[in-house]
Design a protein around this motif. Sequence first.
Motif, PDB file in Angstrom:
ATOM      1  N   THR A   1      -6.747  -3.405  -3.532  1.00 28.23           N
ATOM      2  CA  THR A   1      -6.705  -4.855  -3.717  1.00 28.23           C
ATOM      3  C   THR A   1      -5.355  -5.307  -4.249  1.00 28.23           C
ATOM      4  O   THR A   1      -4.780  -6.284  -3.753  1.00 28.23           O
ATOM      5  CB  THR A   1      -7.840  -5.300  -4.664  1.00 28.23           C
ATOM      6  N   ILE A   2      -4.838  -4.607  -5.240  1.00 35.15           N
ATOM      7  CA  ILE A   2      -3.534  -4.971  -5.814  1.00 35.15           C
ATOM      8  C   ILE A   2      -2.434  -4.824  -4.778  1.00 35.15           C
ATOM      9  O   ILE A   2      -1.555  -5.685  -4.657  1.00 35.15           O
ATOM     10  CB  ILE A   2      -3.244  -4.131  -7.075  1.00 35.15           C
ATOM     11  N   TYR A   3      -2.470  -3.751  -4.015  1.00 38.21           N
ATOM     12  CA  TYR A   3      -1.463  -3.537  -2.975  1.00 38.21           C
ATOM     13  C   TYR A   3      -1.516  -4.665  -1.944  1.00 38.21           C
ATOM     14  O   TYR A   3      -0.499  -5.202  -1.544  1.00 38.21           O
ATOM     15  CB  TYR A   3      -1.677  -2.181  -2.306  1.00 38.21           C
ATOM     16  N   ARG A   4      -2.716  -5.046  -1.550  1.00 40.41           N
ATOM     17  CA  ARG A   4      -2.888  -6.125  -0.572  1.00 40.41           C
ATOM     18  C   ARG A   4      -2.363  -7.439  -1.135  1.00 40.41           C
ATOM     19  O   ARG A   4      -1.696  -8.204  -0.440  1.00 40.41           O
ATOM     20  CB  ARG A   4      -4.371  -6.242  -0.199  1.00 40.41           C
TER      21      ARG A   4
ATOM     22  N   GLU B   1     -13.848   5.735  -6.762  1.00 35.86           N
ATOM     23  CA  GLU B   1     -13.868   4.706  -5.716  1.00 35.86           C
ATOM     24  C   GLU B   1     -13.489   3.340  -6.277  1.00 35.86           C
ATOM     25  O   GLU B   1     -12.799   2.561  -5.617  1.00 35.86           O
ATOM     26  CB  GLU B   1     -15.246   4.651  -5.049  1.00 35.86           C
ATOM     27  N   GLN B   2     -13.901   3.060  -7.507  1.00 36.04           N
ATOM     28  CA  GLN B   2     -13.520   1.796  -8.148  1.00 36.04           C
ATOM     29  C   GLN B   2     -12.007   1.717  -8.325  1.00 36.04           C
ATOM     30  O   GLN B   2     -11.397   0.678  -8.066  1.00 36.04           O
ATOM     31  CB  GLN B   2     -14.212   1.650  -9.503  1.00 36.04           C
ATOM     32  N   LEU B   3     -11.404   2.814  -8.764  1.00 35.21           N
ATOM     33  CA  LEU B   3      -9.953   2.848  -8.934  1.00 35.21           C
ATOM     34  C   LEU B   3      -9.258   2.659  -7.594  1.00 35.21           C
ATOM     35  O   LEU B   3      -8.299   1.890  -7.479  1.00 35.21           O
ATOM     36  CB  LEU B   3      -9.528   4.171  -9.583  1.00 35.21           C
ATOM     37  N   TYR B   4      -9.750   3.323  -6.582  1.00 33.62           N
ATOM     38  CA  TYR B   4      -9.191   3.191  -5.237  1.00 33.62           C
ATOM     39  C   TYR B   4      -9.290   1.734  -4.758  1.00 33.62           C
ATOM     40  O   TYR B   4      -8.326   1.183  -4.234  1.00 33.62           O
ATOM     41  CB  TYR B   4      -9.921   4.123  -4.269  1.00 33.62           C
ATOM     42  N   MET B   5     -10.459   1.109  -4.959  1.00 33.00           N
ATOM     43  CA  MET B   5     -10.640  -0.278  -4.537  1.00 33.00           C
ATOM     44  C   MET B   5      -9.679  -1.202  -5.280  1.00 33.00           C
ATOM     45  O   MET B   5      -9.117  -2.125  -4.692  1.00 33.00           O
ATOM     46  CB  MET B   5     -12.090  -0.733  -4.755  1.00 33.00           C
TER      47      MET B   5
ATOM     48  N   PRO C   1      -3.977   3.955   2.715  1.00 31.38           N
ATOM     49  CA  PRO C   1      -5.436   3.897   2.807  1.00 31.38           C
ATOM     50  C   PRO C   1      -6.015   5.267   3.144  1.00 31.38           C
ATOM     51  O   PRO C   1      -5.403   6.057   3.855  1.00 31.38           O
ATOM     52  CB  PRO C   1      -5.684   2.919   3.959  1.00 31.38           C
ATOM     53  N   ILE C   2      -7.185   5.523   2.611  1.00 33.56           N
ATOM     54  CA  ILE C   2      -7.895   6.772   2.871  1.00 33.56           C
ATOM     55  C   ILE C   2      -9.128   6.398   3.685  1.00 33.56           C
ATOM     56  O   ILE C   2     -10.085   5.812   3.153  1.00 33.56           O
ATOM     57  CB  ILE C   2      -8.280   7.471   1.554  1.00 33.56           C
ATOM     58  N   ALA C   3      -9.093   6.726   4.960  1.00 40.01           N
ATOM     59  CA  ALA C   3     -10.136   6.284   5.886  1.00 40.01           C
ATOM     60  C   ALA C   3     -11.537   6.708   5.448  1.00 40.01           C
ATOM     61  O   ALA C   3     -12.476   5.901   5.494  1.00 40.01           O
ATOM     62  CB  ALA C   3      -9.841   6.788   7.290  1.00 40.01           C
ATOM     63  N   ASN C   4     -11.686   7.956   5.016  1.00 42.64           N
ATOM     64  CA  ASN C   4     -13.029   8.407   4.629  1.00 42.64           C
ATOM     65  C   ASN C   4     -13.506   7.735   3.345  1.00 42.64           C
ATOM     66  O   ASN C   4     -14.694   7.510   3.153  1.00 42.64           O
ATOM     67  CB  ASN C   4     -13.117   9.938   4.537  1.00 42.64           C
ATOM     68  N   MET C   5     -12.577   7.375   2.459  1.00 40.84           N
ATOM     69  CA  MET C   5     -12.942   6.654   1.233  1.00 40.84           C
ATOM     70  C   MET C   5     -13.374   5.232   1.596  1.00 40.84           C
ATOM     71  O   MET C   5     -14.399   4.745   1.100  1.00 40.84           O
ATOM     72  CB  MET C   5     -11.766   6.621   0.256  1.00 40.84           C
TER      73      MET C   5
END
Length: 106
Positions: A60-63, A52-56, A6-10
Motif C-alpha cells: 500500500t505504501i509503495y503504491r 501478510e499484514q506487513l506485506y499488505m 510483488p509476491i504473486a503467491n502472497m
Amino acid sequence: MTNFSPIANMDAAIEAKIEAALLNGVNISDASADDPEKYAVLMEQVGITPEEQLYMAKRTIYRMAQIEIGKRLVQALNEHCKVPREDIVPCITAYFDALDNGEVSA
C-alpha cells in the motif's frame, strides 16, 4: 524510491483469504486500522498473518508513493507543455525504449 517487488503467491493467498471470509459472512467494512482492536479481530477472522499484514502495508505504501510521484511528474510535464492523458505513458515508454536502444541519449 525503494523497490517493492510483488509476491504473486502472497497476493493470491491474501485474496483467497479475503474472498473466503466474505463468502463466510465476515463484514470487512466494520473494522478500521484506526481502531486496533477491531482491526486485529478482523485480521484474525480473515486469517491474515502478521507477515501478510506487513506485506499488505508495504504494498500500500509503495503504491501511494508511486501515485504521488506520478502526480508530480504529470504536473511538471504539464507546466511546460500540455500532454493529453492518453499520450503520456506511450510517449514516456517510447523515450525509455529509445534510450535503451541507443537511439537517443539522456
